[in-house]
Design a protein around this motif. Structure first.
Motif, PDB file in Angstrom:
ATOM      1  N   SER A 179       0.354  27.722   3.174  1.00 52.61           N
ATOM      2  CA  SER A 179       0.414  29.138   3.509  1.00 52.61           C
ATOM      3  C   SER A 179      -1.007  29.643   3.692  1.00 52.61           C
ATOM      4  O   SER A 179      -1.726  29.896   2.724  1.00 52.61           O
ATOM      5  CB  SER A 179       1.125  29.920   2.395  1.00 52.61           C
ATOM      6  N   GLY A 180      -1.432  29.758   4.963  1.00 49.57           N
ATOM      7  CA  GLY A 180      -2.806  30.190   5.222  1.00 49.57           C
ATOM      8  C   GLY A 180      -3.789  29.167   4.707  1.00 49.57           C
ATOM      9  O   GLY A 180      -3.789  28.007   5.110  1.00 49.57           O
ATOM     10  N   GLU A 181      -4.634  29.585   3.768  1.00 47.40           N
ATOM     11  CA  GLU A 181      -5.625  28.695   3.185  1.00 47.40           C
ATOM     12  C   GLU A 181      -5.200  28.238   1.792  1.00 47.40           C
ATOM     13  O   GLU A 181      -6.033  27.899   0.952  1.00 47.40           O
ATOM     14  CB  GLU A 181      -6.985  29.395   3.108  1.00 47.40           C
ATOM     15  N   GLU A 182      -3.888  28.210   1.554  1.00 50.88           N
ATOM     16  CA  GLU A 182      -3.375  27.779   0.255  1.00 50.88           C
ATOM     17  C   GLU A 182      -2.374  26.638   0.421  1.00 50.88           C
ATOM     18  O   GLU A 182      -1.592  26.617   1.373  1.00 50.88           O
ATOM     19  CB  GLU A 182      -2.690  28.945  -0.476  1.00 50.88           C
ATOM     20  N   ILE A 183      -2.434  25.702  -0.518  1.00 47.95           N
ATOM     21  CA  ILE A 183      -1.453  24.618  -0.597  1.00 47.95           C
ATOM     22  C   ILE A 183      -0.659  24.840  -1.874  1.00 47.95           C
ATOM     23  O   ILE A 183      -1.199  24.734  -2.979  1.00 47.95           O
ATOM     24  CB  ILE A 183      -2.126  23.240  -0.618  1.00 47.95           C
ATOM     25  N   HIS A 184       0.612  25.171  -1.734  1.00 43.52           N
ATOM     26  CA  HIS A 184       1.469  25.412  -2.899  1.00 43.52           C
ATOM     27  C   HIS A 184       2.158  24.104  -3.283  1.00 43.52           C
ATOM     28  O   HIS A 184       2.875  23.512  -2.477  1.00 43.52           O
ATOM     29  CB  HIS A 184       2.508  26.485  -2.576  1.00 43.52           C
ATOM     30  N   VAL A 185       1.878  23.655  -4.504  1.00 44.93           N
ATOM     31  CA  VAL A 185       2.409  22.376  -4.975  1.00 44.93           C
ATOM     32  C   VAL A 185       3.492  22.631  -6.018  1.00 44.93           C
ATOM     33  O   VAL A 185       3.482  23.657  -6.703  1.00 44.93           O
ATOM     34  CB  VAL A 185       1.281  21.503  -5.572  1.00 44.93           C
ATOM     35  N   PRO A 186       4.452  21.703  -6.184  1.00 47.72           N
ATOM     36  CA  PRO A 186       5.556  21.920  -7.128  1.00 47.72           C
ATOM     37  C   PRO A 186       5.210  21.528  -8.564  1.00 47.72           C
ATOM     38  O   PRO A 186       6.062  21.040  -9.300  1.00 47.72           O
ATOM     39  CB  PRO A 186       6.664  21.019  -6.554  1.00 47.72           C
ATOM     40  N   PHE A 187       3.960  21.689  -8.965  1.00 46.03           N
ATOM     41  CA  PHE A 187       3.529  21.354 -10.318  1.00 46.03           C
ATOM     42  C   PHE A 187       2.680  22.501 -10.842  1.00 46.03           C
ATOM     43  O   PHE A 187       1.943  23.137 -10.077  1.00 46.03           O
ATOM     44  CB  PHE A 187       2.717  20.052 -10.353  1.00 46.03           C
ATOM     45  N   ASP A 188       2.760  22.762 -12.168  1.00 38.26           N
ATOM     46  CA  ASP A 188       1.948  23.838 -12.714  1.00 38.26           C
ATOM     47  C   ASP A 188       0.539  23.332 -13.028  1.00 38.26           C
ATOM     48  O   ASP A 188       0.242  22.140 -12.953  1.00 38.26           O
ATOM     49  CB  ASP A 188       2.607  24.456 -13.955  1.00 38.26           C
ATOM     50  N   LYS A 189      -0.295  24.287 -13.389  1.00 37.58           N
ATOM     51  CA  LYS A 189      -1.712  23.994 -13.589  1.00 37.58           C
ATOM     52  C   LYS A 189      -1.940  22.998 -14.722  1.00 37.58           C
ATOM     53  O   LYS A 189      -2.757  22.076 -14.599  1.00 37.58           O
ATOM     54  CB  LYS A 189      -2.461  25.302 -13.875  1.00 37.58           C
ATOM     55  N   GLU A 190      -1.216  23.174 -15.832  1.00 36.27           N
ATOM     56  CA  GLU A 190      -1.436  22.296 -16.978  1.00 36.27           C
ATOM     57  C   GLU A 190      -1.051  20.852 -16.652  1.00 36.27           C
ATOM     58  O   GLU A 190      -1.720  19.913 -17.085  1.00 36.27           O
ATOM     59  CB  GLU A 190      -0.631  22.798 -18.180  1.00 36.27           C
ATOM     60  N   MET A 191       0.010  20.664 -15.878  1.00 38.70           N
ATOM     61  CA  MET A 191       0.426  19.305 -15.537  1.00 38.70           C
ATOM     62  C   MET A 191      -0.611  18.640 -14.642  1.00 38.70           C
ATOM     63  O   MET A 191      -0.941  17.459 -14.803  1.00 38.70           O
ATOM     64  CB  MET A 191       1.791  19.336 -14.850  1.00 38.70           C
ATOM     65  N   ILE A 192      -1.134  19.386 -13.688  1.00 37.14           N
ATOM     66  CA  ILE A 192      -2.126  18.806 -12.776  1.00 37.14           C
ATOM     67  C   ILE A 192      -3.397  18.439 -13.535  1.00 37.14           C
ATOM     68  O   ILE A 192      -3.998  17.384 -13.318  1.00 37.14           O
ATOM     69  CB  ILE A 192      -2.414  19.792 -11.628  1.00 37.14           C
ATOM     70  N   LYS A 193      -3.826  19.295 -14.456  1.00 34.45           N
ATOM     71  CA  LYS A 193      -5.034  19.005 -15.230  1.00 34.45           C
ATOM     72  C   LYS A 193      -4.856  17.779 -16.122  1.00 34.45           C
ATOM     73  O   LYS A 193      -5.827  17.129 -16.481  1.00 34.45           O
ATOM     74  CB  LYS A 193      -5.402  20.226 -16.079  1.00 34.45           C
ATOM     75  N   GLY A 194      -3.593  17.451 -16.473  1.00 33.26           N
ATOM     76  CA  GLY A 194      -3.352  16.308 -17.333  1.00 33.26           C
ATOM     77  C   GLY A 194      -3.071  15.024 -16.584  1.00 33.26           C
ATOM     78  O   GLY A 194      -2.657  14.030 -17.191  1.00 33.26           O
ATOM     79  N   ALA A 195      -3.245  14.996 -15.256  1.00 40.83           N
ATOM     80  CA  ALA A 195      -2.979  13.798 -14.462  1.00 40.83           C
ATOM     81  C   ALA A 195      -3.931  12.663 -14.859  1.00 40.83           C
ATOM     82  O   ALA A 195      -5.009  12.905 -15.421  1.00 40.83           O
ATOM     83  CB  ALA A 195      -3.125  14.111 -12.975  1.00 40.83           C
ATOM     84  N   PRO A 196      -3.538  11.418 -14.613  1.00 45.28           N
ATOM     85  CA  PRO A 196      -4.412  10.281 -14.951  1.00 45.28           C
ATOM     86  C   PRO A 196      -5.817  10.449 -14.369  1.00 45.28           C
ATOM     87  O   PRO A 196      -5.982  10.900 -13.234  1.00 45.28           O
ATOM     88  CB  PRO A 196      -3.680   9.087 -14.319  1.00 45.28           C
ATOM     89  N   ASN A 197      -6.787  10.081 -15.154  1.00 41.12           N
ATOM     90  CA  ASN A 197      -8.186  10.221 -14.751  1.00 41.12           C
ATOM     91  C   ASN A 197      -8.574   9.027 -13.874  1.00 41.12           C
ATOM     92  O   ASN A 197      -8.724   7.909 -14.358  1.00 41.12           O
ATOM     93  CB  ASN A 197      -9.070  10.317 -15.991  1.00 41.12           C
ATOM     94  N   ILE A 198      -8.733   9.271 -12.592  1.00 48.07           N
ATOM     95  CA  ILE A 198      -9.052   8.217 -11.632  1.00 48.07           C
ATOM     96  C   ILE A 198     -10.289   8.630 -10.854  1.00 48.07           C
ATOM     97  O   ILE A 198     -10.446   9.798 -10.476  1.00 48.07           O
ATOM     98  CB  ILE A 198      -7.866   7.982 -10.672  1.00 48.07           C
ATOM     99  N   ASP A 199     -11.176   7.670 -10.636  1.00 51.16           N
ATOM    100  CA  ASP A 199     -12.398   7.942  -9.894  1.00 51.16           C
ATOM    101  C   ASP A 199     -12.038   8.396  -8.487  1.00 51.16           C
ATOM    102  O   ASP A 199     -11.422   7.671  -7.708  1.00 51.16           O
ATOM    103  CB  ASP A 199     -13.278   6.687  -9.853  1.00 51.16           C
ATOM    104  N   ALA A 200     -12.447   9.646  -8.172  1.00 55.78           N
ATOM    105  CA  ALA A 200     -12.078  10.207  -6.873  1.00 55.78           C
ATOM    106  C   ALA A 200     -12.998   9.737  -5.748  1.00 55.78           C
ATOM    107  O   ALA A 200     -12.797  10.123  -4.595  1.00 55.78           O
ATOM    108  CB  ALA A 200     -12.085  11.735  -6.943  1.00 55.78           C
ATOM    109  N   ASP A 201     -13.997   8.954  -6.059  1.00 53.55           N
ATOM    110  CA  ASP A 201     -14.927   8.508  -5.029  1.00 53.55           C
ATOM    111  C   ASP A 201     -14.577   7.129  -4.482  1.00 53.55           C
ATOM    112  O   ASP A 201     -15.296   6.574  -3.654  1.00 53.55           O
ATOM    113  CB  ASP A 201     -16.358   8.484  -5.589  1.00 53.55           C
ATOM    114  N   GLU A 202     -13.497   6.529  -4.993  1.00 56.45           N
ATOM    115  CA  GLU A 202     -13.106   5.192  -4.559  1.00 56.45           C
ATOM    116  C   GLU A 202     -11.721   5.239  -3.929  1.00 56.45           C
ATOM    117  O   GLU A 202     -10.997   6.229  -4.022  1.00 56.45           O
ATOM    118  CB  GLU A 202     -13.111   4.221  -5.762  1.00 56.45           C
ATOM    119  N   ARG A 203     -11.343   4.105  -3.292  1.00 55.25           N
ATOM    120  CA  ARG A 203     -10.002   3.987  -2.749  1.00 55.25           C
ATOM    121  C   ARG A 203      -8.995   3.798  -3.876  1.00 55.25           C
ATOM    122  O   ARG A 203      -9.317   3.230  -4.920  1.00 55.25           O
ATOM    123  CB  ARG A 203      -9.933   2.795  -1.786  1.00 55.25           C
TER     124      ARG A 203
END
Length: 285
Positions: free
Chosen positions: A61-85
């Motif tokens: 929606s415009g400059e927003e991406i609405h995802v079906p997950f809340d903020k706390e769940m996203i912050k708790g996602a597995p910690n993966i190096d974002a600079d690699e494949r």
């Protein structure tokens, strides 16, 4: 395709609870289809941490991406190096964390495929210069705090009712009374004092006697006036409440310092890459 990637890199991710989570940091493409499949969102203080979010079932929606997950769940996602494949194991861990079935993973990869996802960032300027992708500039963060507002309200504490009732008491009072009595006086008539002759016969005469009796009468008359009114009495009372205030922690090279901003940010040192008061800035290393 580059236009779509550029658009994604300009977006902010909004959780299912309506909270803004952060700006898109990188876009990961599927190696087989070339379609965007994952984005990383900048979280943590100063947006230095990047967390993976799947683009499946998202809404733009415009400059927003609405995802079906809340903020706390996203912050708790597995910690993966974002600079690699992303490796197959890392991708599987992410899908498992977000509760997505394996069938939702595009074109089930075989174990012979070592990795997926080419990360596209806002810093890949040379390859996407024609599409206008630019480096991210300065980082802005809005600090908020709660303030306690104390007001007054009027509430009923009691009622006062005037009720008049009748009380009966016995009153004793002594008053003087008089009555008439008969007094018989006899006086003999001496010889020579008789007046004329007397005849013998019957004769009746009567005398009315009187007496005083007490008479009780009552009258009603006012004796007192009662007036009821209200008055305001002022006093002081101390109230307590909890307020929340946002603080800052600076994560530099993976080390969290004690740079909690306890005071308003009345100083700004852009050349040091540090926010805070001048006397809170650590010396140059």
């Amino acid at each position: 395709m580059q236009t779509e990637i550029r658009h994604l890199l300009d977006c902010h991710v909004v959780g299912s609870d309506g909270q803004s989570i952060g700006k898109v940091g990188q876009v990961y493409l599927n190696d087989q289809t070339g379609e965007p499949e994952w984005v990383t969102v900048r979280t943590g203080f100063f947006g230095m941490k990047q967390t993976f979010v799947p683009l499946s079932n998202t809404r733009h929606s415009g400059e927003e991406i609405h995802v079906p997950f809340d903020k706390e769940m996203i912050k708790g996602a597995p910690n993966i190096d974002a600079d690699e494949r992303l490796s197959l194991r890392e991708e599987a861990d992410l899908y498992r964390y977000y509760g997505m079935r394996p069938s939702t993973i595009p074109q089930q990869r075989t174990s012979g495929e070592p990795s997926m996802g080419t990360p596209i960032t806002g810093e890949m300027r040379d390859g996407l210069m024609d599409d206008g992708l630019m480096d991210e500039g300065d980082i802005d963060m809005t600090m908020s705090e709660e303030r306690l507002h104390v007001g007054k309200e009027s509430r009923e504490t009691g009622r006062v009712r005037l009720h008049k009732y009748v009380e009966t008491e016995n009153v004793h009072e002594t008053i003087p009374l008089s009555h008439e009595e008969v007094v018989i006086e006899r006086e003999p008539i001496r010889d020579g004092e008789a007046l004329g002759t007397a005849e013998i016969g019957e004769e009746d005469r009567q005398m009315i006697l009187h007496e005083e009796r007490p008479v009780v009468g009552k009258e009603t008359r006012p004796v007192e006036r009662v007036h009821l009114r209200k008055r305001d009495v002022e006093h002081e009372e101390t109230v307590e409440g909890q307020i929340r205030r946002e603080r800052l922690e600076i994560d530099e090279d993976g080390t969290i310092g004690d740079e909690a901003m306890d005071e308003p940010m009345d100083g700004l040192r852009d050349e040091r890459g540090m926010l805070g008061r001048d006397d809170d800035i650590p010396p140059e290393r």
